[in-house]
Design a protein around this motif. Structure first.
Motif, PDB file in Angstrom:
ATOM      1  N   ALA A  43       0.647  -1.026  -0.059  1.00  0.00           N
ATOM      2  CA  ALA A  43      -0.145   0.072   0.020  1.00  0.00           C
ATOM      3  C   ALA A  43       0.954   1.330   0.053  1.00  0.00           C
ATOM      4  CB  ALA A  43      -0.879   0.016   1.266  1.00  0.00           C
ATOM      5  N   PHE A  48      -3.729   1.820  -2.366  1.00  0.00           N
ATOM      6  CA  PHE A  48      -4.789   1.200  -2.784  1.00  0.00           C
ATOM      7  C   PHE A  48      -6.015   2.409  -3.079  1.00  0.00           C
ATOM      8  CE2 PHE A  48      -3.134  -2.496   0.074  1.00  0.00           C
ATOM      9  CZ  PHE A  48      -2.902  -3.115  -1.114  1.00  0.00           C
ATOM     10  N   LYS A  50      -9.891   3.312  -3.971  1.00  0.00           N
ATOM     11  CA  LYS A  50     -11.244   2.864  -3.580  1.00  0.00           C
ATOM     12  C   LYS A  50     -11.879   1.717  -4.551  1.00  0.00           C
ATOM     13  CE  LYS A  50     -16.237   3.959  -2.777  1.00  0.00           C
ATOM     14  NZ  LYS A  50     -16.507   3.079  -1.864  1.00  0.00           N
ATOM     15  N   CYS A  53      -8.900  -4.369  -5.093  1.00  0.00           N
ATOM     16  CA  CYS A  53      -9.091  -5.322  -3.918  1.00  0.00           C
ATOM     17  C   CYS A  53      -7.415  -5.901  -3.805  1.00  0.00           C
ATOM     18  CB  CYS A  53      -9.877  -6.550  -4.822  1.00  0.00           C
ATOM     19  SG  CYS A  53     -11.383  -6.095  -4.895  1.00  0.00           S
ATOM     20  N   CYS A  67     -10.790  -2.430  -0.784  1.00  0.00           N
ATOM     21  CA  CYS A  67     -10.352  -1.098  -0.144  1.00  0.00           C
ATOM     22  C   CYS A  67     -11.510   0.015  -0.181  1.00  0.00           C
ATOM     23  CB  CYS A  67      -9.248  -0.326  -1.035  1.00  0.00           C
ATOM     24  SG  CYS A  67      -7.955  -1.594  -1.227  1.00  0.00           S
ATOM     25  N   TYR A  76      -4.639  -1.057   6.721  1.00  0.00           N
ATOM     26  CA  TYR A  76      -3.756  -1.321   5.447  1.00  0.00           C
ATOM     27  C   TYR A  76      -3.278  -0.002   4.817  1.00  0.00           C
ATOM     28  CZ  TYR A  76      -7.970  -1.032   3.065  1.00  0.00           C
ATOM     29  OH  TYR A  76      -9.379  -0.686   2.872  1.00  0.00           O
ATOM     30  N   LYS A  77      -4.010   1.278   5.326  1.00  0.00           N
ATOM     31  CA  LYS A  77      -3.642   2.329   4.827  1.00  0.00           C
ATOM     32  C   LYS A  77      -3.045   3.252   5.755  1.00  0.00           C
ATOM     33  CE  LYS A  77      -6.855   3.201   1.173  1.00  0.00           C
ATOM     34  NZ  LYS A  77      -7.804   3.806   0.588  1.00  0.00           N
TER      35      LYS A  77
END
Length: 336
Positions: A43, A48, A50, A53, A67, A76-77
């Motif tokens: 990431a 990622f 919106k 996947c 996401c 993950y962000k």
């Protein structure tokens, strides 16, 4: 023939289920941090967007994650400037606390536990049934039992995983979920609940057949080598790691195809792109080879090996240890 191999009739189905549950939890605790770090690194280099996947794994099964919005605080962000795998581990623990290494684990465990229990208990029960038919040293037993038990667990869990992904993505209530699933069944038929099932089978059934065939072989060979009556923790661990690695390398192209097809399927659905007919497995292979050459079919093999080998080793050694514990416990109970 090792004692443990036919000590099975001395453990009940419930005991086998408990042993596999313990194995599943321990495996997830060890393997999840690897995937959390891998996803965070991914990431960071390629944020990622919106609706995109990614596949997240806890060592027992893969899960598709979709996401959320750009400003989401999803695990993950989170920001972090990581130089590599080790740097990421250290910084995540220092800045966010050790718990962050297990982000995303609870919902994936809910799915992984039933899958693992079905898979291992089926394997043991089928092995026993086949031994009485074919003789206990028949080499086809691990292949047959491994393939059939994998087929069963993938088939049972496939619709549940589809529902889990939808719930996670749309944050729906159970009532909305019921409406959503029943509408889907009405418009696309029951088979729509098993979308992506064939690609999972294509990877998991050959993996399972090779894994169990090699595992039983290595286990027998090492027991003979060390003069052990039943596999020790070390024997099960080593045999599991070796057979898991061989199966992972040989099924890597199927893993590439599976990831490609399943993420594509979900991205189309999420971003409301009109569904084309699902690309055939052969079409995906051709597309990957055209884009990246034959080596494209083996992309991501090292990260997968780093995850599959320890996961197989931890799972099988914990499971064998659990069964051995119950066998001795049952013998003690019977003596009294």
């Amino acid at each position: 023939m090792s004692e443990m191999s036919h000590s099975l009739d001395k453990t009940t189905i419930i005991q086998q289920a408990v042993a596999s549950c313990c194995g599943a939890v321990i495996t997830s605790l060890f393997v999840t941090p690897l995937d959390v770090v891998k996803t965070r690194l991914q990431a960071q280099s390629n944020p990622f967007s919106k609706g995109r996947c990614f596949v997240y794994s806890n060592g027992l099964m893969d899960h598709i994650c979709i996401c959320e919005n750009g400003d989401s605080k999803a695990w993950y962000k989170k920001n972090g400037h990581f130089k590599g795998m080790l740097d990421a581990f250290v910084k995540i623990v220092q800045i966010e606390g050790i718990k962050s290494l297990w982000s995303g684990l609870p919902p994936t465990l809910i799915m992984a536990l039933p899958t693992t229990v079905i898979y291992f208990v089926c394997y043991d029960q089928l092995s026993e049934a086949l031994k009485s038919r074919l003789g206990k040293d028949d080499e086809h037993i691990p292949v047959l039992a491994g393939s059939l038990s994998r087929f069963a667990s993938v088939t049972i869990v496939s619709p549940l995983e589809l529902i889990r992904t939808r719930m996670q993505y749309q944050r729906v209530s159970y009532k909305q979920l019921y409406t959503c699933v029943s509408t889907k069944v009405t418009t696309d038929g029951w088979s729509s609940l098993w979308r992506g099932w064939s690609t999972t089978l294509l990877r998991d059934v050959p993996f399972s057949a090779m894994y169990w065939y090699n595992y039983e072989g290595f286990k027998k060979m090492m027991c003979k080598e060390f003069g052990a009556h039943e596999p020790t923790f070390f024997i099960a661990f080593t045999s599991g790691a070796a057979s898991g690695s061989i199966a992972a390398v040989l099924t890597q192209p199927f893993d590439v195809v599976k990831t490609y097809r399943q993420t594509q399927l979900w991205e189309r659905e999420t971003l409301k792109i009109p569904q084309r007919d699902c690309t055939s497995i052969w079409a995906v292979i051709k597309e990957v080879v055209a884009k990246n050459g034959i080596t494209g079919l083996f992309a991501g093999m090292i990260p997968r090996l780093c995850k599959v080998a320890p996961a197989c080793a931890i799972m099988i050694s914990t499971y064998e240890y659990g069964k051995s514990f119950f066998t001795h416990l049952n013998e003690k109970m019977n003596q009294h």
